[in-house]
Design a protein around this motif. Structure first.
Motif, PDB file in Angstrom:
ATOM      1  N   HIS A 196      52.550  40.882  60.695  1.00 35.48           N
ATOM      2  CA  HIS A 196      53.583  41.248  60.158  1.00 35.48           C
ATOM      3  C   HIS A 196      54.321  42.836  60.570  1.00 35.48           C
ATOM      4  CE1 HIS A 196      52.904  37.621  58.533  1.00 35.48           C
ATOM      5  NE2 HIS A 196      51.676  38.349  58.221  1.00 35.48           N
ATOM      6  N   PRO A 197      55.389  43.388  61.528  1.00 39.20           N
ATOM      7  CA  PRO A 197      55.493  44.411  61.756  1.00 39.20           C
ATOM      8  C   PRO A 197      57.052  44.552  60.996  1.00 39.20           C
ATOM      9  CG  PRO A 197      56.205  43.281  63.868  1.00 39.20           C
ATOM     10  CD  PRO A 197      54.946  42.248  62.999  1.00 39.20           C
ATOM     11  N   ALA A 198      57.798  43.919  60.504  1.00 41.38           N
ATOM     12  CA  ALA A 198      58.649  43.593  59.661  1.00 41.38           C
ATOM     13  C   ALA A 198      58.311  43.792  57.952  1.00 41.38           C
ATOM     14  CB  ALA A 198      59.958  42.218  59.862  1.00 41.38           C
ATOM     15  N   THR A 199      57.774  43.767  57.810  1.00 40.37           N
ATOM     16  CA  THR A 199      57.116  43.590  56.704  1.00 40.37           C
ATOM     17  C   THR A 199      57.640  45.352  56.063  1.00 40.37           C
ATOM     18  OG1 THR A 199      55.260  43.566  54.721  1.00 40.37           O
ATOM     19  CG2 THR A 199      54.675  45.343  56.099  1.00 40.37           C
ATOM     20  N   HIS A 200      57.795  44.871  54.298  1.00 36.99           N
ATOM     21  CA  HIS A 200      58.902  46.124  53.671  1.00 36.99           C
ATOM     22  C   HIS A 200      57.523  46.520  52.503  1.00 36.99           C
ATOM     23  CE1 HIS A 200      62.719  44.848  54.322  1.00 36.99           C
ATOM     24  NE2 HIS A 200      62.421  43.875  54.793  1.00 36.99           N
ATOM     25  N   THR A 201      58.205  47.125  52.159  1.00 42.43           N
ATOM     26  CA  THR A 201      56.744  48.024  51.105  1.00 42.43           C
ATOM     27  C   THR A 201      56.739  47.685  49.966  1.00 42.43           C
ATOM     28  OG1 THR A 201      58.357  50.563  52.171  1.00 42.43           O
ATOM     29  CG2 THR A 201      56.725  50.791  50.569  1.00 42.43           C
ATOM     30  N   HIS A 202      57.199  46.651  49.196  1.00 43.21           N
ATOM     31  CA  HIS A 202      56.944  45.904  48.451  1.00 43.21           C
ATOM     32  C   HIS A 202      56.370  45.293  49.089  1.00 43.21           C
ATOM     33  CE1 HIS A 202      59.903  48.432  46.085  1.00 43.21           C
ATOM     34  NE2 HIS A 202      60.254  48.312  46.113  1.00 43.21           N
ATOM     35  N   GLN A 203      56.415  44.073  49.732  1.00 37.05           N
ATOM     36  CA  GLN A 203      55.689  43.604  50.126  1.00 37.05           C
ATOM     37  C   GLN A 203      54.363  43.475  50.902  1.00 37.05           C
ATOM     38  OE1 GLN A 203      58.179  42.068  53.650  1.00 37.05           O
ATOM     39  NE2 GLN A 203      58.769  40.165  52.871  1.00 37.05           N
TER      40      GLN A 203
ATOM     41  N   SER B 213      52.702  45.876  49.151  1.00 35.25           N
ATOM     42  CA  SER B 213      51.732  45.989  47.751  1.00 35.25           C
ATOM     43  C   SER B 213      51.221  45.632  47.576  1.00 35.25           C
ATOM     44  CB  SER B 213      53.251  47.539  47.210  1.00 35.25           C
ATOM     45  OG  SER B 213      52.566  47.708  46.242  1.00 35.25           O
ATOM     46  N   ASP B 214      52.147  44.684  47.519  1.00 36.93           N
ATOM     47  CA  ASP B 214      51.616  43.501  46.676  1.00 36.93           C
ATOM     48  C   ASP B 214      50.627  42.466  47.420  1.00 36.93           C
ATOM     49  OD1 ASP B 214      53.922  43.661  45.406  1.00 36.93           O
ATOM     50  OD2 ASP B 214      55.180  42.332  45.593  1.00 36.93           O
ATOM     51  N   ALA B 215      50.529  42.901  48.931  1.00 36.14           N
ATOM     52  CA  ALA B 215      49.961  42.114  50.060  1.00 36.14           C
ATOM     53  C   ALA B 215      48.642  42.611  49.900  1.00 36.14           C
ATOM     54  CB  ALA B 215      49.892  41.694  50.869  1.00 36.14           C
ATOM     55  N   THR B 216      48.211  43.822  49.741  1.00 36.58           N
ATOM     56  CA  THR B 216      46.831  45.069  49.706  1.00 36.58           C
ATOM     57  C   THR B 216      46.891  45.442  48.281  1.00 36.58           C
ATOM     58  OG1 THR B 216      47.987  46.936  49.838  1.00 36.58           O
ATOM     59  CG2 THR B 216      47.407  45.315  51.961  1.00 36.58           C
ATOM     60  N   GLY B 217      47.209  45.355  47.289  1.00 33.73           N
ATOM     61  CA  GLY B 217      47.392  46.037  45.960  1.00 33.73           C
ATOM     62  C   GLY B 217      47.385  47.454  46.115  1.00 33.73           C
TER      63      GLY B 217
ATOM     64  N   PRO C 144      49.306  50.400  45.198  1.00 32.26           N
ATOM     65  CA  PRO C 144      50.373  50.900  44.114  1.00 32.26           C
ATOM     66  C   PRO C 144      51.712  52.035  45.533  1.00 32.26           C
ATOM     67  CG  PRO C 144      48.087  52.294  43.513  1.00 32.26           C
ATOM     68  CD  PRO C 144      47.849  51.577  45.275  1.00 32.26           C
ATOM     69  N   MET C 145      52.485  51.549  44.969  1.00 34.32           N
ATOM     70  CA  MET C 145      53.486  52.031  45.433  1.00 34.32           C
ATOM     71  C   MET C 145      54.611  53.003  45.525  1.00 34.32           C
ATOM     72  SD  MET C 145      55.761  49.964  46.621  1.00 34.32           S
ATOM     73  CE  MET C 145      57.370  50.437  46.760  1.00 34.32           C
ATOM     74  N   ASN C 146      53.565  54.221  44.290  1.00 32.09           N
ATOM     75  CA  ASN C 146      53.377  55.598  44.923  1.00 32.09           C
ATOM     76  C   ASN C 146      53.417  56.015  46.012  1.00 32.09           C
ATOM     77  OD1 ASN C 146      51.340  55.228  43.413  1.00 32.09           O
ATOM     78  ND2 ASN C 146      51.381  56.495  42.135  1.00 32.09           N
ATOM     79  N   LEU C 147      51.418  55.206  46.102  1.00 30.51           N
ATOM     80  CA  LEU C 147      50.874  56.116  47.131  1.00 30.51           C
ATOM     81  C   LEU C 147      51.068  54.553  48.220  1.00 30.51           C
ATOM     82  CD1 LEU C 147      48.450  56.712  47.965  1.00 30.51           C
ATOM     83  CD2 LEU C 147      47.333  54.925  47.590  1.00 30.51           C
ATOM     84  N   LEU C 148      51.910  54.405  48.730  1.00 28.26           N
ATOM     85  CA  LEU C 148      52.349  53.423  49.966  1.00 28.26           C
ATOM     86  C   LEU C 148      53.950  54.442  50.237  1.00 28.26           C
ATOM     87  CD1 LEU C 148      53.014  49.966  49.568  1.00 28.26           C
ATOM     88  CD2 LEU C 148      50.944  51.537  51.672  1.00 28.26           C
ATOM     89  N   THR C 149      54.435  54.668  48.887  1.00 30.43           N
ATOM     90  CA  THR C 149      56.049  55.628  49.609  1.00 30.43           C
ATOM     91  C   THR C 149      55.419  56.576  50.298  1.00 30.43           C
ATOM     92  OG1 THR C 149      56.516  56.117  47.440  1.00 30.43           O
ATOM     93  CG2 THR C 149      57.126  54.007  48.263  1.00 30.43           C
TER      94      THR C 149
END
Length: 92
Positions: free
Chosen positions: A4-11, A13-17, A19-24
């Motif tokens: 899923h190369p078109a996944t967004h950051t929020h997706q 985060s939700d799929a992997t668990g 945290p958003m701050n770490l992903l960003t």
């Protein structure tokens, strides 16, 4: 992610668990390949989603305009020993 190369950051985060701050932080640091071009992070000024740099185009324009305004107000010494403040020369 490769499925899923078109996944967004929020997706992501939700799929992997994760945290958003770490992903960003990872996205901002360039830890993901450029094929994942939908991963975004917030503008440092207004928090709008961006994909590169530190500021969105709107905030960048605002800061650029403010910098130019400040630059025109700062006294500058010319080669003749005159100071110029907003186009008015004074000798000191």
């Amino acid at each position: 992610m490769w499925k899923h190369p078109a996944t967004h950051t929020h997706q992501l985060s939700d799929a992997t668990g994760t945290p958003m701050n770490l992903l960003t932080d990872w996205v901002r640091a360039g830890k993901f390949p450029s094929t994942y071009n939908q991963l975004d992070y917030p503008c440092e000024s207004c928090q709008s989603p961006i994909y590169a740099g530190r500021l969105c185009y709107s905030c960048l324009g605002t800061f650029r305009t403010a910098a130019l305004d400040i630059q025109t107000r700062i006294p500058r010494r010319s080669a003749t020993g005159l100071f110029s403040i907003a186009g008015h020369a004074k000798s000191y």
